[in-house]
Design an enzyme around this catalytic site. Structure first.
Site, mmCIF file in Angstrom:
data_model
loop_
_atom_site.group_PDB
_atom_site.id
_atom_site.type_symbol
_atom_site.label_atom_id
_atom_site.label_comp_id
_atom_site.label_asym_id
_atom_site.label_seq_id
_atom_site.Cartn_x
_atom_site.Cartn_y
_atom_site.Cartn_z
ATOM 1 N N TYR A 97 8.019 6.612 36.308
ATOM 2 C CA TYR A 97 7.083 5.489 36.358
ATOM 3 C C TYR A 97 6.175 5.564 35.140
ATOM 4 O O TYR A 97 5.713 6.641 34.764
ATOM 5 C CB TYR A 97 6.220 5.580 37.628
ATOM 6 C CG TYR A 97 5.104 4.563 37.677
ATOM 7 C CD1 TYR A 97 5.283 3.333 38.297
ATOM 8 C CD2 TYR A 97 3.862 4.823 37.083
ATOM 9 C CE1 TYR A 97 4.261 2.392 38.334
ATOM 10 C CE2 TYR A 97 2.841 3.889 37.105
ATOM 11 C CZ TYR A 97 3.046 2.673 37.731
ATOM 12 O OH TYR A 97 2.044 1.747 37.759
ATOM 13 N N GLU B 56 3.704 -2.538 33.343
ATOM 14 C CA GLU B 56 4.190 -1.581 34.346
ATOM 15 C C GLU B 56 5.703 -1.510 34.250
ATOM 16 O O GLU B 56 6.386 -2.516 34.440
ATOM 17 C CB GLU B 56 3.773 -2.005 35.762
ATOM 18 C CG GLU B 56 4.123 -0.950 36.797
ATOM 19 C CD GLU B 56 3.651 -1.316 38.197
ATOM 20 O OE1 GLU B 56 4.039 -2.383 38.697
ATOM 21 O OE2 GLU B 56 2.883 -0.525 38.784
#
Ligand code: GDP
Ligand code: MN
Length: 403
Positions: free
Chosen positions: A125, A213
């Protein structure tokens, strides 16, 4: 402003960020063509078909009409149009869309990047956003890729790596290396991750973004690092200097009432309550919404008409609020500082008459210059409008109107 995954990936690629390659399509035939081109360009023989909506959680979400997931794998060329047909035109419901879901008009046909090889593919991530408290940008990274990051933050905060970047100095080489090191990478994957982070940060700054993101960032079985997903939120205040990015706006993804309000220069956000409100100034709007809650109602919207409340803006505000069938009463709360209350009152009466029959009671609270005269104009208008001068009085009238 949010953009689609396929647009975000193009933006990243233009800054040298490695991405999962793909081609966007709006029909099953188009998806097949895209897959053929992709096969020629990358050699991939498996394809991932990904719904393009402005919401995440697509992989776990379901398309109402067909029961298909929002991200599916096609293991042959023939399978591509079949899988695409299961997504296109349908309504995809994910944890981020709300129960009503979002209509899917486009799919991204992407190369399969989870192919087997020397090591297992691994998901990470990575995000970049502004930390207002620290006046810095912050890179957040985690080995728990592909998961819901809020859940990781809650249960395992130690698994989230944070690196703050002073915007005046920019990302330093050691900072990118520190993040890659903390992610446990070594060898070629380490070098690739440093490059990935560096070019991603350049893209973030270069596009004046508010948030990036990338979930997941993938380490492929042959140690390439690439973006499988990309969520890009551009800073609206900087769009004037990125005409190319501003053109990526997709109004089909936005609330139609919010789009209409924007055209009239109104700042409107739709909410789920039963009391519509119209206020001048964002701070007063927030306070008014609190007051509606205290009076036992729920705000149906946030609406800031800005400094120059007049008949035209008030009418536009009325029309937008009245399109919401949940609205049982409307509270207008305006502070007459630069604009005088009598002028606002006349504006309200004029707007009301121009619309005609408004089916819900309206409470107008005017405070400031010429407040008494404003109240008198409202009271003598003969319309279904009542005036208030104190907040308490307004709250009681709202309460009476909805109970
Ligand atoms: P999201 O669910 O909206 O966040 O969509 P993502 O783009 O993150 O994709 C969801 C999931 O699809 C990923 O976490 C992967 O598990 C899977 N996926 C994406 N690309 C591929 C691929 O190339 N091959 C395979 N096998 N799975 C993929
Ligand atoms: Mn994702």
């Amino acid at each position: 402003m949010n953009i689609h995954e396929y647009q975000a990936k193009e933006l990243l690629k233009s800054y040298g960020v490695r991405i999962q390659e793909g081609i966007v399509a709006d029909s099953p035939e188009g998806a097949l063509e895209a897959a053929k081109k992709l096969n020629a360009a990358t050699g991939t023989s498996w394809y991932v078909i990904k719904a393009q909506i402005h919401a995440g959680g697509r992989g776990k979400g379901l398309v109402n009409e067909t029961g298909s997931r929002g991200v599916v794998l096609a293991k042959s060329l023939e399978d591509v149009p079949v899988k695409a047909a299961g997504i296109l035109g349908g309504t995809l419901v994910t944890i981020q869309t709300g129960d009503e879901g979002k209509k899917v008009n486009k799919v991204l046909v992407a190369e399969d990047v989870y192919y087997p090889g020397a090591s297992e593919p691994k998901e990470y991530y990575l995000s970049i956003l502004l930390d207002r408290g620290k006046g810095s940008n912050v890179i957040m990274a985690s080995t728990e890729g592909g998961m819901d990051i809020e859940e990781v933050a809650e249960k395992h905060p130690e698994k989230i790596i944070k690196e703050w970047i002073d915007p005046k100095v920019g990302l330093q080489g050691f900072q990118a290396r520190k993040v890659a090191f903390k992610l446990g990478l070594e060898g070629n994957a380490f070098k690739e991750m440093v490059k990935f982070i560096t070019s991603l940060y350049n893209a973030y700054v270069g596009s004046d973004s508010a948030q990036f993101e990338i979930n997941p960032v993938l380490k492929t079985s042959d140690d390439k690092i690439l973006a499988v997903d990309a969520k890009v939120n551009l800073d609206d205040n900087a769009l004037y200097r990125h005409q190319d990015l501003a053109a990526l706006r997709d109004v089909a993804e936005e609330d139609p009432l919010e789009v209409e309000a924007g055209k009239s220069g109104l700042n409107y956000v739709k909410l789920d309550g039963n009391v519509g409100c119209m206020v001048n100034g964002a701070g007063l709007a927030m306070a008014t919404m609190d007051m509606i809650k205290l009076s036992g109602g729920e705000p149906a919207n946030f609406l800031d008409v800005g400094g120059g409340a007049n008949a035209v803006t008030v009418e536009a505000g009325f029309r937008i609020i009245l399109q919401d069938p949940n609205v049982k009463a409307i509270l207008i709360n305006v502070f007459g500082g630069i604009v005088r209350c009598d002028r606002i009152a006349n504006g309200v009466v004029e707007a009301y008459k121009s619309i005609g029959n408004i089916p819900v009671p309206i409470i107008v609270r005017l405070q400031g210059t010429n407040a008494e005269e404003g109240a008198r104009i409202i009271d003598e208008s003969g319309l279904k409008v009542s005036s208030a001068i104190t907040l308490k009085d307004a709250a009681e009238k709202v309460k009476a109107a909805i109970s």
